[in-house]
Design an enzyme around this catalytic site. Structure first.
Site: not given
Ligand SMILES: [Zn+2]
Length: 182
Positions: A46, A51, A89-90, A131-132, A135
């Site tokens: 995701g 991000q 998480c990226l 999670h998204e 964000h």
């Molecule tokens: Zn993340």
């Protein structure tokens, strides 16, 4: 080139609440494509618009071979049932920590053309959606950890080779919270 650089923890855009999308235009479709290409390239399950430095309420996901996106998402029904599992998480390359999430969620929002969409997710998809959406509220997964795990996470972040690349001081996210934001 539509693969974008991914912002790392320490970048203020990641702790800023994103704005709602008001215009469903070509720019939005390009954003969804950039997000999708960047997520697939990473690879990740995701990716949220902040991000890649765009403070708008849009995320993409790629879970169980289902590729999708959601604009202006709102999490509605969540089961009381929780799930445990490692979450990463990226924006925190190489790090993952056990993170409690709800087992099932229903999220409503819009696709890039402005049509209403409902996504029902359980297990990994439910984790990804929570999670998204976090964000988009400027909340990071480390804010969801229990205190011991959070301490370990902050230590690992300080020691990570990417730490401090985007900000002179690694700060704790100001959004520490005890419950899920809906
Ligand atoms: Zn993340």
């Amino acid at each position: 080139m539509s693969v974008q650089p991914i912002r790392l923890f320490g970048d203020p855009v990641l702790t800023t609440s994103a704005d709602a999308v008001t215009t469903f235009d070509k720019e939005l479709r390009v954003l969804v494509k950039d997000l999708t290409d960047t997520m697939v390239d990473a690879p990740g399950a995701g990716l949220a618009a902040p991000q890649i430095g765009v403070s708008l309420r849009v995320f993409v996901y790629d879970v169980d071979d289902e590729l999708g996106h959601l604009v202006n998402p709102v999490i509605g029904v969540m089961s009381d049932e929780e799930q445990d599992g490692e979450e990463g998480c990226l924006s925190f390359p190489g790090l993952a920590f056990p993170t409690k999430r709800r087992q099932r969620v229903v999220a409503t929002g819009f696709n890039m053309h402005g049509d209403p969409v409902t996504i029902e997710g359980s297990a990994l998809l439910a984790r990804c959606i929570q999670h998204e959406v976090d964000h988009l509220d400027g909340i990071l997964f480390i804010d969801r950890l229990d205190p011991d795990q959070r301490k370990a996470a902050l230590r690992a972040i300080r020691e990570a080779e990417w730490s401090g690349l985007t900000a002179p001081v690694v700060k704790v996210s100001p959004h520490a919270t005890g419950g899920l934001a809906v």
